[in-house]
Design a protein around this motif. Structure first.
Motif, PDB file in Angstrom:
ATOM      1  N   SER A 243       3.405   5.417 -11.888  1.00 35.10           N
ATOM      2  CA  SER A 243       2.846   4.790 -10.939  1.00 35.10           C
ATOM      3  C   SER A 243       1.644   3.774 -11.230  1.00 35.10           C
ATOM      4  O   SER A 243       1.200   3.743 -12.354  1.00 35.10           O
ATOM      5  N   TYR A 245      -1.315   3.120 -10.431  1.00 33.54           N
ATOM      6  CA  TYR A 245      -2.580   3.826 -10.249  1.00 33.54           C
ATOM      7  C   TYR A 245      -3.015   4.236 -11.695  1.00 33.54           C
ATOM      8  O   TYR A 245      -4.144   4.316 -12.050  1.00 33.54           O
ATOM      9  N   ARG A 251      -7.598   7.083 -16.734  1.00 38.87           N
ATOM     10  CA  ARG A 251      -7.032   8.213 -15.781  1.00 38.87           C
ATOM     11  C   ARG A 251      -6.144   8.985 -16.596  1.00 38.87           C
ATOM     12  O   ARG A 251      -5.726   9.920 -16.440  1.00 38.87           O
ATOM     13  N   SER A 351     -13.666  12.381  -8.853  1.00 32.76           N
ATOM     14  CA  SER A 351     -13.205  11.094  -9.232  1.00 32.76           C
ATOM     15  C   SER A 351     -11.862  11.642 -10.211  1.00 32.76           C
ATOM     16  O   SER A 351     -10.784  10.717 -10.081  1.00 32.76           O
ATOM     17  N   ASN A 354      -8.822  13.734  -7.829  1.00 33.22           N
ATOM     18  CA  ASN A 354      -8.380  12.740  -6.546  1.00 33.22           C
ATOM     19  C   ASN A 354      -7.269  12.118  -6.910  1.00 33.22           C
ATOM     20  O   ASN A 354      -6.611  11.249  -6.295  1.00 33.22           O
ATOM     21  N   ILE A 355      -6.877  12.051  -8.488  1.00 29.76           N
ATOM     22  CA  ILE A 355      -5.994  10.862  -8.867  1.00 29.76           C
ATOM     23  C   ILE A 355      -4.412  11.280  -8.394  1.00 29.76           C
ATOM     24  O   ILE A 355      -3.768  10.375  -8.258  1.00 29.76           O
ATOM     25  N   SER A 357      -3.767  12.859  -5.419  1.00 27.84           N
ATOM     26  CA  SER A 357      -3.491  12.424  -4.151  1.00 27.84           C
ATOM     27  C   SER A 357      -3.609  10.766  -4.227  1.00 27.84           C
ATOM     28  O   SER A 357      -2.748  10.380  -3.048  1.00 27.84           O
ATOM     29  N   ARG A 358      -4.100  10.068  -4.757  1.00 27.29           N
ATOM     30  CA  ARG A 358      -4.126   8.682  -4.935  1.00 27.29           C
ATOM     31  C   ARG A 358      -2.532   7.813  -5.281  1.00 27.29           C
ATOM     32  O   ARG A 358      -2.067   7.214  -4.749  1.00 27.29           O
ATOM     33  N   LYS A 361      -0.140   8.898  -2.481  1.00 28.51           N
ATOM     34  CA  LYS A 361      -0.114   7.908  -1.232  1.00 28.51           C
ATOM     35  C   LYS A 361       0.585   6.703  -1.659  1.00 28.51           C
ATOM     36  O   LYS A 361       1.235   6.099  -1.066  1.00 28.51           O
ATOM     37  N   GLU A 362       0.473   6.257  -2.877  1.00 33.86           N
ATOM     38  CA  GLU A 362       1.143   5.185  -3.347  1.00 33.86           C
ATOM     39  C   GLU A 362       2.650   5.246  -3.503  1.00 33.86           C
ATOM     40  O   GLU A 362       3.481   4.572  -3.007  1.00 33.86           O
TER      41      GLU A 362
END
Length: 457
Positions: A243, A245, A251, A351, A354-355, A357-358, A361-362
């Motif tokens: 992804s 993100y 990350r 922080s 939540n990676i 869930s981000r 969403k992507e």
């Protein structure tokens, strides 16, 4: 109704009035308080209520005692703040438990000090507020609204508050009692349990217990085998790491610490920079690193050399060094975290967690469904390592011991879920090669360790 409020408060030492007056209303003023040594604590949890204000003030003082280490100071090696007490995160957990307790008291129309029936009789104790609250929690456990562990966490925080109230002379007698209990475990060479090797098997282990806990007999019916466990397969891992993100190297490090080392999100924030070393200085393939986990328990995790190399690069990157300088300006502690935010403070747990869930969403925007959490990366580590150990025919007792120590579990039942799941999971060739890449260098060392423990060396 009791609620939790977050505030930045001064926990400094040697307070004094400086003569300055502060207006709190058009007709009221209070004197300003200064401190010889200031210590500002951000986002500190406090309880507030219009109907239970006095109770909240006493409990908030209890929070201060815990935070300053004046009551139930964390054990040596546990996670602490610079004042020597528990962390802001622990205070938040305690505040949540006592908020539930006070709201329950409000619904019943009773007070926490209503200890008129303090007696050695178990029947009489059932009418005391903490025991009535325990009965309420047991009902919720039976209805599957709470897990047994969560209910016991709530009641343990209530118990700590009563202990503090007794020690500070707010109540005359504790409403519960303590006693010693001997735990025995039979020794079987066919199923070696290394945790008990250093004890006399006839006498067992003496532990202190109390009569304000929730017994295991109230646990809800056993859930399905993989309930709550969702290890990622090669396809899901590819989608996650591919992804946009997750193209951030930092990350990727957070995710890999969960996937390759089994860390929880908050444990990543607690990883100290002093544990990260230059891999070019030796031929070590897997590094043992100290970490603080749940309940302030210290344990060692294993970091593969490739990951340690990347962590070393991050530690010495320009951006990280700038943030490190900001940390040094505000902190005297030598326990500097590896991951620091732009403000020069320890990275927030959210922080990291939540990676996933981000990413979800992507991926959803690209018609790809991704339903995994950050903790599922840790589940992938645990299940993969369990499968690796099983395939190498290591003793079951040793597998349980090793998984418990690496994952920081407090009981066998949690660890056993991963072992049971590993027995039915089938990895394709890509997944198996990944597991071997991470754990392959450990095969000989683990076999030697298992043999040494079994022989009692």
């Amino acid at each position: 109704m009791v609620s939790i409020v977050k505030a930045d408060i001064n926990m400094g030492a040697l307070p004094f009035f400086d003569g300055e007056l502060i207006n709190i209303s058009e007709s009221q003023q209070i004197r300003s308080i200064k401190y010889q040594r200031e210590y500002i604590t951000e986002n500190f949890s406090l309880l507030g209520s219009e109907t239970r204000l006095k109770d909240c003030l006493e409990i908030n003082l209890f929070f201060e005692y815990r935070y300053k280490g004046k009551f139930l100071r964390p054990k040596k090696g546990g996670q602490q703040n610079l004042l020597g007490g528990v962390t802001v995160k622990t205070i938040k957990s305690i505040a949540n438990s006592l908020k539930l307790f006070l709201n329950w008291l409000e619904s019943q129309g009773i007070g926490w000090k209503d200890l008129y029936a303090v007696s050695e009789s178990e029947k009489a104790k059932e009418w005391l507020p903490p025991y009535q609250f325990r009965a309420h929690l047991i009902d919720r456990v039976r209805r599957s609204e709470l897990s047994l562990n969560t209910a016991n966490l709530y009641i343990s925080h209530v118990r700590q508050f009563y202990e503090w109230a007794w020690q500070t002379n707010r109540i005359k007698k504790l409403p519960f009692t303590y006693s010693d209990k001997v735990i025995k475990k039979k020794y079987s060479r066919s199923e070696f349990d290394s945790i008990f090797t250093s004890f006399n098997h006839d006498r067992g282990i003496v532990v202190q217990t109390n009569n304000l806990t929730i017994p295991k007999k109230h646990q809800q019916k056993k859930m399905i085998l993989n309930d709550g466990l969702s290890p990622l397969g090669p396809k899901e891992l590819l989608s996650f790491y591919s992804s946009n993100y997750m193209q951030s190297q930092t990350r990727k490090l957070w995710a890999d610490l969960a996937l390759l080392c089994g860390l929880r999100a908050f444990e990543v924030t607690l990883l100290n920079e002093s544990e990260i070393i230059d891999t070019t200085l030796d031929e070590t393939k897997v590094y043992a690193v100290d970490i603080i986990g749940k309940f302030n328990k210290s344990r060692k995790i294993l970091i593969p050399k490739t990951l340690m190399t990347r962590l070393w690069v991050h530690k010495n990157s320009g951006e990280r060094l700038n943030r490190s300088a900001k940390w040094d300006n505000d902190n005297n502690s030598i326990r500097k975290p590896l991951f620091i935010n732009r403000s020069g403070k320890r990275l927030n747990e959210g922080s990291i967690s939540n990676i996933t869930s981000r990413v979800a969403k992507e991926l959803l925007n690209n018609k790809v469904k991704f339903t995994y959490s950050f903790h599922d990366l840790r589940s992938t580590f645990a299940t993969s390592l369990a499968r690796f150990l099983l395939e190498n025919d290591l003793p079951l007792g040793f597998i349980q011991y090793k998984l418990m120590s690496l994952l920081g579990h407090t009981n066998f039942s949690t660890t056993q879920k991963y072992i049971d799941l590993a027995r039915i999971v089938t990895y394709d060739k890509r997944m198996k090669s990944w597991v071997l890449e991470v754990f392959g260098d450990l095969e000989q060392a683990l076999s030697i360790e298992a043999m040494a423990l079994e022989l009692g060396d």
